[in-house]
Design a protein around this motif. Structure first.
Motif, PDB file in Angstrom:
ATOM      1  N   LEU A  29       0.773  -1.126   0.267  1.00 51.89           N
ATOM      2  CA  LEU A  29      -0.168  -0.067  -0.487  1.00 51.89           C
ATOM      3  C   LEU A  29       0.821   1.141   0.025  1.00 51.89           C
ATOM      4  O   LEU A  29       0.564   2.309  -0.527  1.00 51.89           O
ATOM      5  CB  LEU A  29      -0.937  -0.030   1.192  1.00 51.89           C
ATOM      6  N   GLN A  30       1.795   1.547   0.799  1.00 50.12           N
ATOM      7  CA  GLN A  30       2.896   2.417   0.514  1.00 50.12           C
ATOM      8  C   GLN A  30       3.197   2.628  -0.731  1.00 50.12           C
ATOM      9  O   GLN A  30       3.301   3.466  -0.974  1.00 50.12           O
ATOM     10  CB  GLN A  30       4.275   2.273   1.444  1.00 50.12           C
ATOM     11  N   PHE A  31       3.835   1.667  -1.279  1.00 54.86           N
ATOM     12  CA  PHE A  31       4.154   0.885  -2.597  1.00 54.86           C
ATOM     13  C   PHE A  31       3.203   2.181  -3.810  1.00 54.86           C
ATOM     14  O   PHE A  31       3.143   2.997  -4.419  1.00 54.86           O
ATOM     15  CB  PHE A  31       4.990   0.212  -3.156  1.00 54.86           C
ATOM     16  N   MET A  32       1.939   1.427  -3.189  1.00 54.46           N
ATOM     17  CA  MET A  32       0.980   2.270  -4.682  1.00 54.46           C
ATOM     18  C   MET A  32       0.228   3.236  -4.139  1.00 54.46           C
ATOM     19  O   MET A  32      -0.012   3.960  -4.874  1.00 54.46           O
ATOM     20  CB  MET A  32      -0.294   0.268  -3.841  1.00 54.46           C
ATOM     21  N   TYR A  33       0.366   3.587  -3.176  1.00 60.02           N
ATOM     22  CA  TYR A  33      -0.952   4.644  -2.772  1.00 60.02           C
ATOM     23  C   TYR A  33       0.003   5.889  -1.981  1.00 60.02           C
ATOM     24  O   TYR A  33      -0.381   6.531  -1.484  1.00 60.02           O
ATOM     25  CB  TYR A  33      -2.893   4.348  -2.154  1.00 60.02           C
ATOM     26  N   ASP A  34       1.030   5.374  -1.272  1.00 54.86           N
ATOM     27  CA  ASP A  34       2.015   6.206  -0.035  1.00 54.86           C
ATOM     28  C   ASP A  34       1.232   6.792   0.488  1.00 54.86           C
ATOM     29  O   ASP A  34       1.230   8.003   1.752  1.00 54.86           O
ATOM     30  CB  ASP A  34       2.257   7.642  -1.203  1.00 54.86           C
ATOM     31  N   ASP A 162      10.948   2.143  -2.606  1.00 55.73           N
ATOM     32  CA  ASP A 162      10.627   1.770  -4.059  1.00 55.73           C
ATOM     33  C   ASP A 162      11.755   0.791  -4.138  1.00 55.73           C
ATOM     34  O   ASP A 162      11.569   0.544  -5.179  1.00 55.73           O
ATOM     35  CB  ASP A 162      10.242   2.962  -4.022  1.00 55.73           C
ATOM     36  N   LYS A 163      12.589   1.103  -3.261  1.00 53.54           N
ATOM     37  CA  LYS A 163      13.619   0.581  -3.725  1.00 53.54           C
ATOM     38  C   LYS A 163      13.764  -1.362  -4.192  1.00 53.54           C
ATOM     39  O   LYS A 163      14.057  -1.920  -4.932  1.00 53.54           O
ATOM     40  CB  LYS A 163      15.244   0.647  -2.519  1.00 53.54           C
ATOM     41  N   VAL A 164      12.786  -1.555  -3.085  1.00 53.51           N
ATOM     42  CA  VAL A 164      12.788  -3.221  -3.455  1.00 53.51           C
ATOM     43  C   VAL A 164      12.213  -3.383  -4.446  1.00 53.51           C
ATOM     44  O   VAL A 164      12.550  -4.145  -5.287  1.00 53.51           O
ATOM     45  CB  VAL A 164      12.241  -3.309  -1.807  1.00 53.51           C
ATOM     46  N   PHE A 165      10.650  -2.324  -4.607  1.00 56.28           N
ATOM     47  CA  PHE A 165       9.860  -3.066  -5.829  1.00 56.28           C
ATOM     48  C   PHE A 165      10.653  -3.048  -7.326  1.00 56.28           C
ATOM     49  O   PHE A 165      10.736  -3.671  -7.838  1.00 56.28           O
ATOM     50  CB  PHE A 165       9.222  -1.985  -6.111  1.00 56.28           C
ATOM     51  N   TYR A 166      11.892  -1.454  -7.159  1.00 59.32           N
ATOM     52  CA  TYR A 166      12.498  -1.284  -8.568  1.00 59.32           C
ATOM     53  C   TYR A 166      13.313  -2.678  -8.731  1.00 59.32           C
ATOM     54  O   TYR A 166      13.686  -2.472 -10.009  1.00 59.32           O
ATOM     55  CB  TYR A 166      13.092  -0.216  -8.676  1.00 59.32           C
TER      56      TYR A 166
END
Ligand code: GTP
Ligand code: MG
Lengths: 201, 702
Positions: A29-34, A162-166
């Motif tokens: 949710l943090q990644f998707m919607y901050d 963001d780092k882990v997803f990217y």
């Protein structure tokens, strides 16, 4: 088919795995919607999709947020099979969740049958340093042993989210390119063999 | 009084209830004031006496209140116990209705529902009903969806949910086709719409629930209400028409999965040797599980395959216990074993034996002419126990009670009718009630925790007591009987009823109710007869003292009456005379007997009739004195009559009230009224009797 595929940007399928309550949903949710969700509501299986710019390239990320608890092994296998890369999360405040990553890793390798599957070991809740139970050292040792990166995140402060997803998407993208060339290579090989046979005949 | 006013003239009040009960009353202060303002002993003594009187009065009214409350408490307790047994009767009626309805239902169910024994008694109907609905539903799906004949082949499959869904392209997110999805307890079936043909849909695939990964699509751009299913290698996205239907689908999936999980766990726990959940990745469209089952056919043990024949032998040789044990073993085995057609075949055969055994056991309990009932209830014990274990406790209870009825009836016939009514009633009630008690014990042993049986039993006891009451009424009230005998018989029955209460069967009120009108009527009859005979005897009365002829006889007579509680010494004149008429002598004796019997019969409900009877009779006798006095007799005879009236109104009356109070705790109002009404007879002349009213007024007893 080919025409349609060019219309849609590349889709990378990421799966969040890890014990219950470690913060899979929170990271997603943090990644998707901050946003950070304080309340804990166990997940069953939720999927999200987002268009992002990865190193100047339009891509889509498909996140499957799984349940920490899944009773049917067969069902879990089906979830895992659908993924192209994995974020294996544990909470640095809970040793059990760290121990459980071993099991998740084994299951994923069994299901995907691929030692080099894009995979990140993620120690979440890094903001709770004072309640840390899993040292950075032991976690990164395990990651090294598996041959995967280890990153510590906080869904609360958004640190390294963001780092882990990217990072994972880059690995996935790299794998896809690699596979394509291998396939193509193999295809060429086959053609070569056929041609060889032909020439012999 | 004047004195006290003179000496203080101010605020020391006379003690009375309002003063003493006022909130700010302080005893210390009051006493201090009193002693300050009152001069002299007599005044203080007077006040003390007054306070003492007040205290006595309060005491009395307190007692009265307590008594009244107590009576109310007893009455409501009784009312409660009546209500309780009515509830039991209602409960019995309901359970009868229920079993009637179930039997009606079962006759209309086509689906075979083998192995009834597996299910517990009360679950049975519910399960059947659901099976019925499920069966109908599956049949209707068969009619709508082409190519899913195999749907019914898995016996445990139940229908859970269905609905239309739009399938989306996983990459493009555009609608590919409309499907109808069916959720069963073990899988999800997808059927596509059929353009042509008779049926609406065509079977497309069936996904097994144990490997169906459902994903809630929370965010897919502008696509809403979607969920995914992942079954490798398929990933399919379905779109519902609203958020609620999507939620409904996800909940149904979750619930179905959980149910299946618990069922699987139960199975796994019971069959530990089976290989743990082999990975179930079935090819979509493979509905046919038959091949899988084929190879387990040989796995059943020999004893299981031979069970039906073995059961036949056991039943034929009347080894019912063995039969039951084997039945249970089969059931246990079936619950754990692989469900295949051999197992189902054996189950069906065993079910037939189960029914046979039930029939045979029920026959054992049935009453038929020719059959010896020597064994009584003891002989039925085994059959009852086995029937209960077979899950037929209702039938067992029914038969058991029929048997009890029959055994009681034999007792009625057997009890000799010769001899006096009292002896007969004594014998009969002894036998009947002892039997009922015995049957109650037996019943409690046989059916310890079934409420349905318990209410059936209470209804049975109630019916038996009605029968007994009727019998009793016919014997006792429809033939001439003395009041003493009547009272004795009734007392006996009450005692027996009370004994039944110790078993928790409180039906006293029922018997009491049945007898009440008859007792009331009998009392009225005795009353009339007695009054009649008083009038008759008065005609012959010449109002003379009684001559007892000798000193010896006099003292004998005095003793006799003293034993009854009447001290007649003060009525002696001369050596052999008593200043009481022979008539009154006899009356007091018979009246005391009447009173004793009445008091023996006493219940709250009968009290009115009893009071009536005793006061009527008493009044009839005292009235004779009034009559004779009003006729204007000579002076010396007048004194004699008054003396006799005084004997009745004081000596006898006091004794009667004492007896009455002994039994009931309070005096008889009606007798008191008579005493008051006729007190003028004796106060006119005799100075000694002036204070009768206050002295013997019944207030003192409270
Ligand atoms: N302080 C802190 N709390 C976190 C963090 N991440 C998650 N939480 C909290 O931990 C709890 C569980 O988080 P979730 O994201 O719901 O856990 P989950 O892994 O999705 O759990 P399941 O869905 O049951 O598998 C929530 O109360 C979150 O607020 C974090 O980085 N820091
Ligand atoms: Mg979650």
């Amino acid at each position: 088919m080919a025409k349609k595929a060019t219309v849609q940007p590349a889709l990378h399928k990421v799966i969040m795995v890890g014990s219950g309550g470690v913060g899979k949903s929170a990271l997603t949710l943090q990644f998707m919607y901050d946003e950070f969700v304080e309340d804990y509501e166990p997940t069953k299986a939720d999927s999200y999709r987002k268009k992002i710019l990865l190193d100047g390239e339009d891509v889509q990320i498909d996140i499957l947020d799984t349940a920490g608890q899944e009773d049917y092994a067969a069902i879990r296998d089906n979830y895992f099979r659908s993924g192209e890369g994995f974020l294996c999360i544990f909470s640095i405040t809970e040793d059990e969740s760290f121990q459980a990553t071993q099991e998740f890793r084994e299951q994923i390798l069994r299901v995907k049958n691929d030692e080099n599957i894009p995979f990140l070991l993620v120690g979440n809740k890094s903001d709770l340093e004072d309640r840390r139970k899993v040292t950075f050292q032991e976690a990164s040792d395990r990651a090294k042993q598996w041959g995967v990166p280890y990153v510590e995140t906080s869904a609360k402060t958004r640190e390294h989210v963001d780092k882990v997803f990217y990072d994972l998407m880059r690995e996935i993208r790299a794998r896809k390119i690699e596979e394509k060339t291998v396939n193509n290579g193999r295809g060429k090989d086959k053609n070569k063999k056929k041609k060889l046979k032909c020439t012999i005949l | 009084m004047n004195f006290s006013k003179d000496c203080n003239g101010m605020d020391v009040k006379e003690p009375d209830k309002t003063l003493l009960s006022s909130i700010d009353f302080s005893p210390e202060k009051y006493v201090r004031d009193l002693s300050q303002h009152c001069v002299g002993g007599p005044e203080l003594r007077r006040l003390r006496k007054k306070i003492q009187n007040l205290s006595e009065e309060t005491n009395n009214s307190l007692k009265k209140n307590v008594y009244q409350n107590y009576m109310q408490f007893i009455d409501s307790a009784k009312e409660l116990s009546h209500l309780e047994s009515e509830m039991y009767q209602l409960s019995h009626l309901l359970s009868e209705q229920k079993s009637l309805l179930t039997s009606l239902c079962t006759t209309s169910i086509l689906a075979d529902d083998s192995m009834i024994i597996r299910r517990s008694e009360n679950k049975d109907e519910n399960v059947k009903e659901q099976n019925q609905i499920n069966h109908e539903k599956l049949a209707s799906i068969l009619e709508k969806v082409e190519g899913c004949k195999e749907l019914l082949e898995v016996s445990a499959r139940t229908y859970l949910y269905e609905g239309p869904l739009a399938e989306l392209d996983p990459l493009e997110n555009t609608v590919i086709k409309n499907v109808q999805a069916y959720l069963f307890s073990d899988g999800l079936m997808i059927a596509t719409r059929n353009g042509r043909g008779l049926m609406k849909y065509v079977f497309e695939t069936m996904y097994e629930l144990g490997s169906l990964a459902v994903v809630n699509v929370k965010d897919l751009g502008n696509i809403k209400y979607a969920f995914k299913i992942l079954i490798f290698p398929d990933t399919r996205i379905f779109k519902c028409d609203s958020e609620t239907t999507k939620k409904e689908w996800l909940e149904k999936f979750d619930h179905a999965k959980k149910t299946k999980l618990t069922q699987d766990q139960q199975k796994r726990e019971s069959v530990p040797e089976k290989s743990p959940s082999r990975s179930i990745s079935i090819d979509s469209q493979s509905l046919n599980q038959f091949e899988e089952l084929e190879d387990t056919v040989t796995a059943h043990p020999e004893w299981f395959l031979e069970a039906p024949e073995e059961l036949d032998v056991c039943i034929a040789q009347r080894h019912f216990d063995d039969a039951l044990a084997l039945l249970q073993r089969v059931v246990e085995y079936c619950a754990h074993a692989q469900q295949d057609h051999v197992l189902i075949e054996v189950q069906r055969k065993v079910d037939v034996r189960h029914n046979n055994l039930t029939q045979v056991l029920m026959k054992e309990l049935e009453i038929s002419t020719g059959k010896s009932m020597q064994g009584g209830l003891g002989a039925s014990r085994r059959a009852v126990r086995l029937l209960i274990m077979l899950g037929h406790s209702n039938q067992a209870c029914d038969l058991f009670l029929k048997l009890c009825t029959y055994l009681l009836k034999i007792q009625y016939d057997r009890t000799k009718k010769e001899g006096s009514i009292t002896v007969y009633v004594k014998n009969l009630s002894g036998i009947i009630f002892t039997n009922i008690c015995h049957m109650t014990e037996e019943f409690l042993k046989n059916f310890p925790n079934s409420s349905a049986c318990c209410s059936a039993y209470l209804v049975w006891v109630s019916a038996q007591l009605s029968y007994f009451s009727n019998h009793f009424i016919k014997r006792v009230f429809k033939s001439p009987i003395s009041l003493s005998n009547l009272a004795e018989c009734i007392d006996l029955v009450r005692w027996h009823c009370q004994k039944l209460c110790t078993y928790g069967v409180d039906l006293c009120y029922q018997v009491e109710g049945a007898l009440r009108t008859y007792i009331t009527k009998a009392l009225k009859d005795f009353n009339d007869k007695f009054v009649e005979s008083i009038k008759f005897k008065a005609l012959d009365d010449n109002w003379n003292p009684t001559n007892l002829k000798s000193k010896n006889l006099l003292s004998k007579c005095l003793n006799e009456y003293a034993e009854m509680g009447l001290i007649l010494n003060s009525y002696i004149t001369g050596d052999v005379w008593l200043q009481i008429t022979a008539n009154n002598m006899e009356f007091s004796k018979t009246f005391l007997i009447l009173l004793n019997n009445c008091l023996k019969l006493e219940t709250t409900e009968l009290l009115y009739a009893i009071n009536d009877t005793i006061s009527n009779v008493f009044e009839a006798q005292i009235k004779q004195h009034e009559l004779i006095l009003s006729e204007g007799t000579k002076a010396d005879q007048k004194t004699f009559v008054i003396k006799n009236a005084e004997f009745l109104l004081t000596t006898l009356m006091v004794l009667c009230q004492r007896k009455y109070i002994e039994k009931l705790g309070f005096p008889c109002e009606k007798l008191k009224q008579i005493q008051d009404k006729y007190s003028s007879l004796i106060t006119v002349i005799s100075p000694t009797t002036r204070d009768i009213k206050t002295k013997y007024s019944s207030d003192q007893y409270l």
